[in-house]
Motif scaffolding. Structure first.
Motif, short mmCIF file in Angstrom:
data_model
loop_
_atom_site.label_atom_id
_atom_site.label_comp_id
_atom_site.label_asym_id
_atom_site.label_seq_id
_atom_site.Cartn_x
_atom_site.Cartn_y
_atom_site.Cartn_z
N GLN A 186 -25.92 9.32 -9.40
CA GLN A 186 -25.38 10.57 -9.93
C GLN A 186 -25.95 10.89 -11.31
O GLN A 186 -26.02 12.06 -11.69
CB GLN A 186 -23.85 10.48 -10.02
N SER A 187 -26.35 9.88 -12.04
CA SER A 187 -26.80 10.10 -13.42
C SER A 187 -28.31 10.11 -13.57
O SER A 187 -28.82 10.49 -14.63
CB SER A 187 -26.23 9.00 -14.32
N ILE A 188 -29.04 9.72 -12.52
CA ILE A 188 -30.49 9.57 -12.68
C ILE A 188 -31.18 10.90 -12.94
O ILE A 188 -32.20 10.96 -13.64
CB ILE A 188 -31.09 8.89 -11.42
N GLY A 189 -30.63 11.99 -12.42
CA GLY A 189 -31.22 13.30 -12.67
C GLY A 189 -31.19 13.65 -14.14
O GLY A 189 -32.17 14.17 -14.70
N LEU A 190 -30.06 13.37 -14.80
CA LEU A 190 -29.94 13.62 -16.23
C LEU A 190 -30.91 12.74 -17.02
O LEU A 190 -31.55 13.19 -17.97
CB LEU A 190 -28.51 13.37 -16.68
N ILE A 191 -31.01 11.49 -16.60
CA ILE A 191 -31.93 10.57 -17.28
C ILE A 191 -33.37 11.07 -17.16
O ILE A 191 -34.15 10.99 -18.12
CB ILE A 191 -31.80 9.16 -16.67
N THR A 192 -33.71 11.60 -16.01
CA THR A 192 -35.07 12.13 -15.82
C THR A 192 -35.34 13.30 -16.75
O THR A 192 -36.43 13.41 -17.33
CB THR A 192 -35.26 12.57 -14.35
N VAL A 193 -34.36 14.18 -16.91
CA VAL A 193 -34.51 15.32 -17.81
C VAL A 193 -34.71 14.83 -19.24
O VAL A 193 -35.56 15.35 -19.99
CB VAL A 193 -33.28 16.25 -17.73
N VAL A 194 -33.94 13.83 -19.64
CA VAL A 194 -34.07 13.27 -20.99
C VAL A 194 -35.47 12.71 -21.20
O VAL A 194 -36.11 12.96 -22.24
CB VAL A 194 -33.00 12.18 -21.23
N PHE A 195 -35.97 11.97 -20.21
CA PHE A 195 -37.32 11.41 -20.32
C PHE A 195 -38.37 12.52 -20.38
O PHE A 195 -39.41 12.35 -21.03
CB PHE A 195 -37.60 10.48 -19.13
N ASN A 196 -38.10 13.61 -19.71
CA ASN A 196 -39.04 14.73 -19.74
C ASN A 196 -39.24 15.24 -21.16
O ASN A 196 -40.38 15.47 -21.60
CB ASN A 196 -38.53 15.86 -18.84
N PHE A 197 -38.14 15.40 -21.89
CA PHE A 197 -38.24 15.92 -23.25
C PHE A 197 -38.57 14.85 -24.28
O PHE A 197 -38.97 15.18 -25.40
CB PHE A 197 -36.94 16.64 -23.63
N LEU A 198 -38.42 13.59 -23.91
CA LEU A 198 -38.81 12.50 -24.80
C LEU A 198 -40.23 12.02 -24.50
O LEU A 198 -40.66 10.98 -25.00
CB LEU A 198 -37.83 11.33 -24.68
N SER A 199 -40.93 12.76 -23.65
CA SER A 199 -42.33 12.48 -23.35
C SER A 199 -43.17 13.63 -23.90
O SER A 199 -42.71 14.78 -23.96
CB SER A 199 -42.54 12.37 -21.84
N PRO A 200 -44.41 13.37 -24.30
CA PRO A 200 -45.26 14.44 -24.85
C PRO A 200 -45.82 15.34 -23.76
O PRO A 200 -47.04 15.49 -23.62
CB PRO A 200 -46.36 13.66 -25.58
N VAL A 201 -44.92 15.93 -22.97
CA VAL A 201 -45.33 16.84 -21.90
C VAL A 201 -45.45 18.26 -22.45
O VAL A 201 -46.45 18.95 -22.23
CB VAL A 201 -44.33 16.81 -20.73
N PHE A 202 -44.44 18.69 -23.21
CA PHE A 202 -44.42 20.04 -23.76
C PHE A 202 -44.95 20.10 -25.18
O PHE A 202 -44.98 21.17 -25.78
CB PHE A 202 -42.99 20.59 -23.72
N TYR A 203 -45.34 18.98 -25.72
CA TYR A 203 -45.84 18.92 -27.09
C TYR A 203 -46.76 17.70 -27.20
O TYR A 203 -46.62 16.73 -26.46
CB TYR A 203 -44.69 18.79 -28.08
N PRO A 204 -47.72 17.73 -28.12
CA PRO A 204 -48.58 16.55 -28.33
C PRO A 204 -47.86 15.51 -29.16
O PRO A 204 -47.03 15.84 -30.02
CB PRO A 204 -49.78 17.13 -29.07
N ALA A 205 -48.14 14.25 -28.92
CA ALA A 205 -47.52 13.18 -29.70
C ALA A 205 -47.86 13.32 -31.18
O ALA A 205 -47.06 12.95 -32.05
CB ALA A 205 -47.98 11.82 -29.18
N SER A 206 -49.03 13.88 -31.47
CA SER A 206 -49.46 14.03 -32.87
C SER A 206 -48.60 15.02 -33.63
O SER A 206 -48.68 15.08 -34.87
CB SER A 206 -50.93 14.47 -32.90
N ALA A 207 -47.78 15.82 -32.93
CA ALA A 207 -46.92 16.79 -33.60
C ALA A 207 -45.75 16.11 -34.31
O ALA A 207 -45.10 16.73 -35.15
CB ALA A 207 -46.40 17.82 -32.61
#
Length: 272
Positions: A186-207
């Motif tokens: 039940q919680s894995i979907g939320l965890i996946t969303v969190v990982f999405n924003f804590l990964s440099p997908v929408f921004y570069p790590a250098s930012a």
């Protein structure tokens, strides 16, 4: 009582022996996803193409964002973003399905002597198929807008192999825990969303500030996303030292995950 292999060589031998069954289940999973639809497998091509178009419009025209790397054009931004999304989607598909792999197949547990350990492998191979189609779209976009893909793109499998080994290890743990702790599913979907924003997908790590970059690289997705962009867009050679460390960690997670799964599966039939 049936005994299951728990040593690394025995695990590798078991997975190799079941490769035929794994392949058949993977084909069934891929084809079954589109069964009954008009376009069938063509959806696996249309979906990433539509995603790329949406990212180009939203982030390039609406937000007018810039990465500051690989050019400042809107197409460059969409390509850079889409590269990260291709990597992340492999993670999302494997992790989201993992907690339900065993509980959604009770017949495999109770009625049939079935190699349950191949179920996460099937999911991973299915995710790789869709990632390969997305990668084809990405390569075509890079050729169209940037004139060609750097030769360093040939190194990409060196990133994907340890990435998948790590995801398999995590998937085995989640599949096992999903049997005993149903809240995980039940919680894995939320965890996946969190990982999405804590990964440099929408921004570069250098930012991020340097101290936060070190924390960001604790995320197992970060290294693969950044290196994929370096190979496919930047034309840079892999970070060999970082890749060696990542491979070692992935192997540890891979074997740790399957050993955990094999030791915990003895109680599956009593719980399901």
């Amino acid at each position: 009582m049936q005994h299951f292999p728990v040593t690394p060589p025995a695990v590798i031998r078991l997975l190799w022996e079941k490769r035929g069954l794994t392949w058949q289940l993977t084909k069934r999973d891929v084809v079954g996803r589109y069964r009954g639809s008009v376009f069938g497998l063509l959806w696996s091509f249309f979906n990433p193409l539509l995603m790329l178009a949406v990212y180009s419009f939203v982030f390039g025209y609406v937000f007018k964002a810039r990465w500051g790397v690989g050019g400042d054009g809107k197409a460059d931004f969409a390509i850079t973003l889409f590269t990260g999304m291709v990597v992340f989607q492999i993670f999302a598909e494997c992790i989201n399905k993992a907690p339900l792999l065993i509980v959604s197949n009770p017949n495999f547990v109770k009625k049939v002597v079935f190699p349950l350990e191949i179920l996460p492998v099937v999911t991973c191979l299915s995710a790789l198929f869709h990632a390969a189609v997305s990668l084809l779209v990405l390569v075509l976009a890079i050729i169209l807008f940037r004139g060609g893909v750097p030769y360093t793109g040939l190194y990409l499998p060196l990133l994907i192999v340890p990435y998948c080994l790590l995801l398999l290890g995590v998937s085995w743990v989640l599949a096992s825990l999903g049997v005993y702790i149903r809240d995980i599913a039940q919680s894995i979907g939320l965890i996946t969303v969190v990982f999405n924003f804590l990964s440099p997908v929408f921004y570069p790590a250098s930012a991020l500030p340097e101290r936060l970059q070190k924390i960001l690289y604790l995320n197992p997705i970060t290294f693969v996303v950044e290196q994929s962009r370096a190979l496919l867009i930047g034309g840079h050679a892999p970070d060999w030292s970082g890749l060696a460390v990542y491979f070692a960690v992935s192997l540890a997670v891979f074997f740790g995950g399957i050993i955990w799964f094999q030791r915990s599966r003895k109680g599956f039939a009593d719980v399901i």
